[in-house]
Design a protein around this motif. Structure first.
Motif, PDB file in Angstrom:
ATOM      1  N   ASP A  80      19.336  70.168  15.946  1.00  0.00           N
ATOM      2  CA  ASP A  80      18.638  68.890  15.973  1.00  0.00           C
ATOM      3  C   ASP A  80      19.202  67.941  17.023  1.00  0.00           C
ATOM      4  OD1 ASP A  80      16.766  69.358  13.734  1.00  0.00           O
ATOM      5  OD2 ASP A  80      18.650  69.625  12.640  1.00  0.00           O
ATOM      6  N   ASP A  81      20.474  68.111  17.366  1.00  0.00           N
ATOM      7  CA  ASP A  81      21.091  67.317  18.421  1.00  0.00           C
ATOM      8  C   ASP A  81      22.317  68.085  18.915  1.00  0.00           C
ATOM      9  OD1 ASP A  81      21.595  65.276  20.237  1.00  0.00           O
ATOM     10  OD2 ASP A  81      21.669  63.694  18.737  1.00  0.00           O
TER      11      ASP A  81
ATOM     12  N   GLU B 296      14.544  66.695  18.624  1.00  0.00           N
ATOM     13  CA  GLU B 296      15.131  67.955  19.095  1.00  0.00           C
ATOM     14  C   GLU B 296      14.756  68.211  20.556  1.00  0.00           C
ATOM     15  OE1 GLU B 296      14.449  72.709  18.381  1.00  0.00           O
ATOM     16  OE2 GLU B 296      14.128  71.372  16.678  1.00  0.00           O
TER      17      GLU B 296
END
Length: 191
Positions: free
Chosen positions: A98-99, A132
């Motif tokens: 997601d990161d 994302e």
């Protein structure tokens, strides 16, 4: 998922106990924090009670890439932020994190990234995918030349997907105060 950030559980995963403990110490006043010293320990602890996983990419027992794949295979409802010294390359395009933050990470950037992921969980899947995709684009644009980016079809696909997602969810984005600026303000690379 927890409604308040104070109730959120963050699992810090790193094979170096000192590193995991430092991140957990930095976060303990904002979130419930737990540590796992390696990929195997992370997979043992992981369940839907964990809101955000801070995951090291390079670990000797089970690497972060494998842990990430297993998290997604298990369909565990958690957000994953890679925190690593591994410089990003085009392989991140297909990775379902997601990161992605590069070590060392300052506390303010870490808290901002976690808070973004907690906020994304409260909104629809399109926003999560947008975060994302834009994270991957920001990383690649910081690492690669414009010509190299232009020559890669994956980057073009990411840019198109980001545009599509943004146009589809204008209403959801209006709930955030200038999300693009807030997202870019997180330092993903050491200065």
């Amino acid at each position: 998922m927890s409604e308040s950030t104070a109730d959120a559980t963050v699992l810090v995963v790193d094979d170096e106990a000192e590193v995991a403990d430092v991140y957990a110490l930095r976060l303990r006043n904002q979130y419930e924090t737990e540590t796992a010293y390696g990929g195997a320990a992370a997979l043992e602890r992981l369940d839907d009670d964990v809101d955000v996983v801070l995951l090291d990419r390079r670990m000797p027992d089970i690497g972060g890439d494998e842990v990430l794949a297993e998290i997604r295979n298990r369909d565990v409802s958690t957000r994953v932020i890679m925190i690593t010294a591994v410089d990003p390359d085009f392989d991140i395009i297909e990775m379902p994190f997601d990161d992605y933050l590069c070590k060392p990470v300052e506390k303010d950037d870490l808290v901002a990234a976690i808070d973004q992921q907690l906020a994304a969980r409260r909104y629809d899947d399109r926003l999560a995918e947008y975060l994302e995709v834009t994270s991957k684009l920001a990383l690649l644009k910081g690492e690669k030349t414009a010509q190299t980016l232009d020559d890669n079809d994956g980057v073009e696909s990411l840019e198109a997907r980001a545009e599509t997602l943004q146009s589809e969810m204008d209403d959801a984005l209006s709930d955030f105060d200038d999300i693009d600026t807030a997202f870019r303000d997180i330092t993903r690379r050491p200065s």
